[in-house]
Scaffold this active site. Sequence first.
Site, mmCIF file in Angstrom:
data_model
loop_
_atom_site.group_PDB
_atom_site.id
_atom_site.type_symbol
_atom_site.label_atom_id
_atom_site.label_comp_id
_atom_site.label_asym_id
_atom_site.label_seq_id
_atom_site.Cartn_x
_atom_site.Cartn_y
_atom_site.Cartn_z
ATOM 1 N N ALA A 76 0.795 -1.013 0.228
ATOM 2 C CA ALA A 76 -0.119 -0.088 0.068
ATOM 3 C C ALA A 76 0.878 1.127 -0.035
ATOM 4 O O ALA A 76 1.890 1.181 0.469
ATOM 5 C CB ALA A 76 -0.727 0.037 1.244
ATOM 6 N N ASP A 77 0.274 2.295 -0.491
ATOM 7 C CA ASP A 77 1.026 3.742 -0.308
ATOM 8 C C ASP A 77 -0.214 4.764 -0.392
ATOM 9 O O ASP A 77 -1.121 4.591 -0.834
ATOM 10 C CB ASP A 77 1.796 3.994 -1.753
ATOM 11 C CG ASP A 77 2.655 5.091 -1.401
ATOM 12 O OD1 ASP A 77 3.524 5.063 -0.841
ATOM 13 O OD2 ASP A 77 2.247 6.260 -2.035
ATOM 14 N N THR A 78 0.147 5.597 0.625
ATOM 15 C CA THR A 78 -0.737 6.559 1.221
ATOM 16 C C THR A 78 -0.111 7.984 0.752
ATOM 17 O O THR A 78 0.908 8.077 1.067
ATOM 18 C CB THR A 78 -1.085 6.593 2.507
ATOM 19 O OG1 THR A 78 -1.643 5.297 3.028
ATOM 20 C CG2 THR A 78 -2.172 7.638 3.114
ATOM 21 N N ALA A 113 -3.550 3.712 -2.276
ATOM 22 C CA ALA A 113 -3.420 2.792 -3.343
ATOM 23 C C ALA A 113 -2.942 1.429 -2.743
ATOM 24 O O ALA A 113 -2.025 1.423 -2.012
ATOM 25 C CB ALA A 113 -2.530 3.103 -4.316
#
Length: 198
Positions: A76-78, A113
Site C-alpha cells: 500500500a501507499d498513502t 493505493a
Amino acid sequence: MVPPSTPPERLVLASASPRRLDLLARLGLVPDAIDPADIDESPLKAELPAVHARRLAAGKAAATAARHPGSVVLAADTVVAAGRRILPKAESAEQVVACLELLSGRRHRVLTALTVIDAAGTARHRLSETIVVFAPLSAAAIRAYADAGEGVGKAGGYAIQGTAEAFVRRIDGSHSGVVGLPLFETRGLLIAAGLLPA
C-alpha cells in the site's frame, strides 16, 4: 539428496507500518512475513497524486513479490494531496508545521493505493480516496502538535488515528484508508486472492 524447498508464505505484508499491521488484524489476518520494499518514493515531475500512489503501491508489491514467489503479497501507499500538490511524509517538526499550515481550514484528499499479487503472480489494484476537512488551526495548536512528534513520519504531517483527529471537521470516505489501509478495498483484494471468504 536435494533438501526440500521452503514453502511460500501464505501472506506477506510489504510494509513496516504498525498501523497497517493493526488494520490487517481487523480482517482476522496476521501476515506470515513482513518484508517492506525499499524503492524510491520521490514523485515524478508533474505526477498526479493518484498516479503517484498507484505507481508506488505496484512497485512495492512487485519488489517484495520477487523475494517471495508463490506467496500473496499486499502493498500500500498513502498520499496526502492539496489540489495537485503531493505533501511530503514529514521528516521533522518543521515539516509538520508546514503541512498543517497548508491544511488548516481547508479540505484535502488522502489517497491510499493497494496492490495485491496472488500466489499465481496476478496483480490486482485498488485506490481509496477520502476527503478530509480540517478546522482552522492556530499557530499555537500547530506548534504544540508538531513538538509532540506524532506527525513525524506521517504523510501530510499528521496521524488521524492520534490526537490530530480532533482537527478533523469532516471526513468523506474511508477512515481506515486515511490511516493507511482501507479495509473495504483490502478485503475485496484478499477475497480475490483466496485468503478471505467472500
